[in-house]
Design an enzyme around this catalytic site. Sequence first.
Site, PDB file in Angstrom:
ATOM      1  CB  CYS A  46     -13.196  15.687 -28.789  1.00 18.18           C
ATOM      2  SG  CYS A  46     -12.275  16.545 -30.074  1.00 18.18           S
ATOM      3  CB  CYS A  49     -15.463  15.595 -33.074  1.00 13.34           C
ATOM      4  SG  CYS A  49     -14.685  14.371 -32.000  1.00 13.34           S
ATOM      5  CB  CYS A  95      -9.792  13.373 -30.878  1.00 14.52           C
ATOM      6  SG  CYS A  95     -11.509  12.863 -31.157  1.00 14.52           S
ATOM      7  CB  CYS A  98     -12.284  15.052 -35.073  1.00 16.82           C
ATOM      8  SG  CYS A  98     -11.408  15.774 -33.663  1.00 16.82           S
ATOM      9  CB  CYS A 119       0.037  15.906 -20.048  1.00 15.26           C
ATOM     10  SG  CYS A 119       0.391  17.577 -19.552  1.00 15.26           S
TER      11      CYS A 119
HETATM   12 FE    FE Z   1     -12.422  14.952 -31.741  1.00 14.59          FE
END
Ligand code: FE
Length: 130
Positions: A46, A49, A95, A98, A119
């Site tokens: 990510c 984060c 995610c 976060c 995607c």
């Molecule tokens: Fe994240």
Amino acid sequence: MTMQKTDEEWKKELTPEQYEILRQHGTEAPGSGTYLYEKSDGMYTCAACGQELFSSDTKFESGTGWPCFTEPALIKSVELREDNSGGMKRTEVICRNCGGHLGHVFDDGPKDAGGKRYCINSAALKLEKK
Ligand code: FE
């Protein structure tokens, strides 16, 4: 969510493009992303984060204009949420660490690999090469 930050903090830490996608549920223009044609081995984390999200082993060329994966690296690293914005019925991929918006998942992925197509916006990812 384990990482919680204020909107001000995210704005400061992320680039304008990352902020638009991750925090404002934006979508990068098709064909424009850094990782669209990326072939290196590694883990896509990510961009906000650092959570491990998608392995390069599951990346495939979809022809849609965005990086696509057949499955998350860990099922618990992402959260799926119904998204009816824009007059479309889609499933948003978030995610879990976060709360950042990553992209959407569709049912038109490779049949021999589960049939899913995650995607994901390049700007929401950071590739940690092996
Ligand atoms: Fe994240």
